[in-house]
Write an enzyme that holds these catalytic residues in place. Structure first.
Site: not given
Length: 212
Positions: A14, A36, A55
């Protein structure tokens, strides 16, 4: 010394990483922590009945380690920066008025209760299904997305996590990830600068933030 914690969340691809990095470059005495960076090893991430790695859940992340890093910054941001080889900038005559900004970026930062409570400003990048799918398919992941992963896991989990976020987190500013990057940066930077000015009664924008 004063502190401000800003969260930049949103859907995969995004634009949250791009915005966060640019914001970090603009804001003096800021530091960026990306969610992350805290993924667990692929070998311990569970698999669902369709064979898809899960995930897009908090359980796939070392959130305890991430929170430890965030807390370390909050205790003493100046020492935190120095330990990482970064030199704090003295932008005000008084150290008591100096404002340090922590930018936390990630797809589930507002779904973690303890982390979400720390944010003074919350921004969420959103894009429609077709744009997200197109952007995701153009990127190479390690490990790579298996066939059907976007529709079978990524998008359904995004909808689930977003619903959960909206039911628990408040005062979120939603941003259109299709807007020009420069315009998004200018708007968010101006907003954050206003909070910095409020904290120190100074002028952040003269040190890098550009008016929109």
């Amino acid at each position: 010394m004063k502190t401000l914690v800003v969260g930049v969340g949103g859907i995969t691809n995004g634009g949250k990483s791009t915005l966060s990095k640019s914001l970090h470059e603009q804001i003096p005495n800021s530091y960026l922590i990306a969610q992350d960076s805290y993924f667990k090893d692929d070998s311990v991430v569970p698999v669902d009945s369709n064979g898809f790695k899960q995930y897009d859940t908090l359980d796939a992340l070392h959130m305890d380690t991430m929170m430890s890093d965030v807390d370390s910054w909050r205790r003493d941001p100046e020492s935190f920066l120095r330990l990482r080889g970064l030199k704090p900038e003295h932008t005000t005559p008084s150290l008591d008025e100096e404002v340090y900004v922590l930018i936390v970026e990630g797809f589930l930062i507002f779904n973690h209760r303890l982390l979400n409570e720390l944010f003074y400003k919350r921004y969420f990048m959103e894009i429609p299904y077709d744009v997200c799918n197109r952007r995701r398919s153009s990127r190479v992941y390690t490990p790579p997305d298996p066939p059907g992963y976007f529709d079978g896991h990524v998008w359904p989990m995004y909808l689930k996590n977003r619903q959960e976020m909206e039911s628990t987190a408040s005062e979120i500013i939603f941003l259109d990830g299709q807007e020009p990057k420069e315009e998004l940066l200018a708007a968010v930077c101006k907003d954050v600068c206003q909070e910095i000015e409020r904290l120190r009664d100074g002028d952040c924008c003269s040190h890098g933030c550009q008016e929109s």
